[in-house]
Design a protein around this motif. Structure first.
Motif, mmCIF file in Angstrom:
data_model
loop_
_atom_site.group_PDB
_atom_site.id
_atom_site.type_symbol
_atom_site.label_atom_id
_atom_site.label_comp_id
_atom_site.label_asym_id
_atom_site.label_seq_id
_atom_site.Cartn_x
_atom_site.Cartn_y
_atom_site.Cartn_z
ATOM 1 N N LEU A 195 4.025 -12.173 3.883
ATOM 2 C CA LEU A 195 4.993 -11.086 4.052
ATOM 3 C C LEU A 195 6.146 -11.554 4.928
ATOM 4 C CD1 LEU A 195 2.550 -8.088 4.683
ATOM 5 C CD2 LEU A 195 3.615 -8.755 2.520
ATOM 6 N N LEU A 196 7.358 -11.220 4.540
ATOM 7 C CA LEU A 196 8.530 -11.532 5.341
ATOM 8 C C LEU A 196 8.618 -10.558 6.512
ATOM 9 C CD1 LEU A 196 11.052 -12.097 2.397
ATOM 10 C CD2 LEU A 196 9.707 -13.820 3.639
ATOM 11 N N LYS A 197 9.558 -10.761 7.396
ATOM 12 C CA LYS A 197 9.671 -9.909 8.586
ATOM 13 C C LYS A 197 9.901 -8.438 8.247
ATOM 14 C CE LYS A 197 11.265 -13.421 11.860
ATOM 15 N NZ LYS A 197 12.353 -13.839 12.803
ATOM 16 N N ASN A 198 10.557 -8.179 7.137
ATOM 17 C CA ASN A 198 10.814 -6.792 6.752
ATOM 18 C C ASN A 198 9.666 -6.184 5.944
ATOM 19 O OD1 ASN A 198 11.089 -8.149 4.345
ATOM 20 N ND2 ASN A 198 13.133 -7.350 3.856
ATOM 21 N N GLY A 199 8.564 -6.958 5.783
ATOM 22 C CA GLY A 199 7.407 -6.462 5.060
ATOM 23 C C GLY A 199 7.399 -6.802 3.584
ATOM 24 N N ARG A 200 8.489 -7.322 3.094
ATOM 25 C CA ARG A 200 8.596 -7.665 1.669
ATOM 26 C C ARG A 200 7.787 -8.925 1.388
ATOM 27 N NH1 ARG A 200 12.047 -10.968 -1.397
ATOM 28 N NH2 ARG A 200 12.629 -10.132 -3.456
ATOM 29 N N PRO A 201 6.960 -8.914 0.312
ATOM 30 C CA PRO A 201 6.205 -10.126 -0.008
ATOM 31 C C PRO A 201 7.131 -11.246 -0.484
ATOM 32 C CG PRO A 201 5.913 -8.451 -1.717
ATOM 33 C CD PRO A 201 6.637 -7.791 -0.587
ATOM 34 N N LYS A 202 6.838 -12.463 -0.078
ATOM 35 C CA LYS A 202 7.667 -13.605 -0.461
ATOM 36 C C LYS A 202 7.674 -13.792 -1.970
ATOM 37 C CE LYS A 202 9.946 -17.500 -0.209
ATOM 38 N NZ LYS A 202 11.400 -17.528 0.095
ATOM 39 N N TYR A 203 6.500 -13.708 -2.588
ATOM 40 C CA TYR A 203 6.387 -13.874 -4.037
ATOM 41 C C TYR A 203 5.933 -12.554 -4.649
ATOM 42 C CZ TYR A 203 6.420 -18.725 -2.524
ATOM 43 O OH TYR A 203 6.773 -19.906 -1.918
ATOM 44 N N MET A 204 6.543 -12.216 -5.784
ATOM 45 C CA MET A 204 6.247 -10.929 -6.411
ATOM 46 C C MET A 204 5.861 -11.119 -7.882
ATOM 47 S SD MET A 204 9.244 -8.471 -4.848
ATOM 48 C CE MET A 204 10.596 -9.590 -5.272
ATOM 49 N N GLN A 247 -1.428 -5.335 1.169
ATOM 50 C CA GLN A 247 -0.454 -4.869 2.147
ATOM 51 C C GLN A 247 0.959 -4.743 1.581
ATOM 52 O OE1 GLN A 247 -1.772 -7.970 5.086
ATOM 53 N NE2 GLN A 247 -1.503 -6.296 6.555
ATOM 54 N N SER A 248 1.172 -5.254 0.383
ATOM 55 C CA SER A 248 2.488 -5.136 -0.255
ATOM 56 C C SER A 248 2.842 -3.677 -0.540
ATOM 57 C CB SER A 248 2.518 -5.938 -1.559
ATOM 58 O OG SER A 248 2.365 -7.321 -1.303
ATOM 59 N N LEU A 249 1.847 -2.798 -0.455
ATOM 60 C CA LEU A 249 2.104 -1.379 -0.685
ATOM 61 C C LEU A 249 3.042 -0.802 0.368
ATOM 62 C CD1 LEU A 249 1.418 1.195 -2.340
ATOM 63 C CD2 LEU A 249 -0.455 1.601 -0.722
ATOM 64 N N ARG A 250 2.943 -1.296 1.595
ATOM 65 C CA ARG A 250 3.770 -0.750 2.678
ATOM 66 C C ARG A 250 5.261 -0.866 2.345
ATOM 67 N NH1 ARG A 250 3.525 -0.054 8.377
ATOM 68 N NH2 ARG A 250 1.397 -0.894 8.487
ATOM 69 N N TYR A 251 5.669 -2.042 1.889
ATOM 70 C CA TYR A 251 7.082 -2.256 1.547
ATOM 71 C C TYR A 251 7.468 -1.431 0.316
ATOM 72 C CZ TYR A 251 11.459 -4.653 0.458
ATOM 73 O OH TYR A 251 12.781 -4.931 0.188
ATOM 74 N N LEU A 252 6.549 -1.341 -0.622
ATOM 75 C CA LEU A 252 6.818 -0.607 -1.861
ATOM 76 C C LEU A 252 7.076 0.879 -1.602
ATOM 77 C CD1 LEU A 252 6.855 -0.561 -4.997
ATOM 78 C CD2 LEU A 252 4.383 -0.163 -4.898
ATOM 79 N N LEU A 253 6.293 1.482 -0.711
ATOM 80 C CA LEU A 253 6.398 2.927 -0.474
ATOM 81 C C LEU A 253 7.063 3.268 0.857
ATOM 82 C CD1 LEU A 253 2.962 4.216 -1.848
ATOM 83 C CD2 LEU A 253 5.143 3.914 -3.044
ATOM 84 N N ARG A 254 7.818 2.332 1.389
ATOM 85 C CA ARG A 254 8.504 2.597 2.664
ATOM 86 C C ARG A 254 9.387 3.847 2.538
ATOM 87 N NH1 ARG A 254 10.987 -1.127 -0.295
ATOM 88 N NH2 ARG A 254 13.276 -1.219 -0.386
ATOM 89 N N GLY A 255 9.306 4.683 3.562
ATOM 90 C CA GLY A 255 10.128 5.886 3.593
ATOM 91 C C GLY A 255 9.616 7.035 2.745
ATOM 92 N N LYS A 256 8.464 6.857 2.103
ATOM 93 C CA LYS A 256 7.945 7.904 1.211
ATOM 94 C C LYS A 256 7.017 8.891 1.896
ATOM 95 C CE LYS A 256 10.013 6.936 -2.608
ATOM 96 N NZ LYS A 256 10.882 7.945 -3.264
ATOM 97 N N GLY A 257 6.586 8.559 3.101
ATOM 98 C CA GLY A 257 5.690 9.461 3.818
ATOM 99 C C GLY A 257 4.996 8.727 4.946
#
Length: 291
Positions: A195-204, A247-257
């Motif tokens: 995961l990058l610093k912003n939570g985004r996975p390096k490879y998708m 843990q890639s879910l965190r970046y995917l749903l950021r700001g959703k709740g």
């Protein structure tokens, strides 16, 4: 003249008598306003309690979620009310009894085609279920508890139908050992992704890119619990799903709740043991029903 007048009067009285009889008959056979309102109210009264829907993962069945349901019934005052069997064609068969006063109703989903990983197809199966629950029980909200592939099915549904105001809305979502961004041995190797610093996975993966593209359709103000396993054997995974993938879910749903993340370490963090774990059961109960 008098005779004609009497005949006319008799005719008028006869007509009035006939009208009176017809009105009396109509009143007797037609439903009263109060009765109509009462009947309509009973048919359309929504079930106030929020049902929790349990879904199993790839190749699994009733046994996969039975333990979690049993725990919720024994420790959280919940009650299983329905079993929803979904055929390979997407037809939903609901069996059971749902008393209107049930406070914490549970619904167990069993997929007949339990190895279908095409989420374009399985999301429509879930749509059929939600639509039937709306039509039959008039539910307004629901929770989900799903393991592995079951969460991909519900996520894909939310990314298409999640903001449809004509459908019941997701309130709380529990994810167990879910490969949101790949499966070990198929999409990635252990310790390859990060995961990058912003939570985004390096490879998708292609699926994850698709999810990101449609994330705006996920409903807002949902409480999300993401539970994943780490066997601590050097792979940083539960055998099948890496911690990074889950843990890639965190970046995917950021700001959703509200997002909560819990890591289960050791042998009990193995992929299939996540739904056979009393600690996990307790955490789910607290998340769903604790005040």
């Amino acid at each position: 003249m008098k005779k004609k007048w009497l005949i006319g009067l008799g005719s008028i009285l006869g007509v009035l008598l006939l009208i009176t009889m017809l009105c009396h008959t109509f009143k007797k056979t037609s439903p009263q306003p109060d009765e109509e309102v009462s009947s309509t109210y009973k048919k359309k009264t929504p079930f106030a309690a929020v049902p929790t829907i349990y879904l199993h993962g790839y190749g699994a069945g009733a046994r996969s979620t039975a333990g979690m349901i049993a725990y919720a019934q024994q420790h959280n005052g919940a009650h299983k009310v329905l079993t929803a069997r979904i055929s390979a064609s997407g037809k939903v068969d609901l069996r059971g009894s749902w008393p209107h006063a049930t406070k914490r109703p549970l619904i167990q989903v069993i997929l007949q085609d339990n190895k279908n990983s095409n989420y374009y197809t399985t999301r429509e199966w879930f749509y059929n279920l939600i639509l039937l629950l709306k039509q039959k029980y008039h539910i307004k909200y629901y929770n989900t508890v799903a393991h592995s592939m079951g969460n991909i099915m519900t996520l894909a549904y939310q990314l298409k139908y999640g903001k449809d105001s004509n459908l019941p809305r997701l309130k709380k979502q529990v994810n167990l050992g879910t490969p949101f961004n790949g499966i070990i041995g198929i999409d990635e190797e252990p310790n390859h992704n990060y995961l990058l610093k912003n939570g985004r996975p390096k490879y998708m993966t292609q699926s994850y890119k698709y999810f990101l593209m449609h994330r705006h359709s996920f409903p807002n103000n949902v409480s999300i619990l993401n539970i994943f396993g780490n066997k601590e054997d050097g792979t940083n995974s539960d055998d099948d799903v890496s911690c990074v993938s889950a843990q890639s879910l965190r970046y995917l749903l950021r700001g959703k709740g509200k997002y909560h993340e819990i890591e289960i370490k050791g042998a009990n963090g193995q992929h299939s043991k996540l739904h056979e774990n009393y600690k996990v059961d307790r955490i789910i109960g607290q998340f769903l029903w604790s005040k």
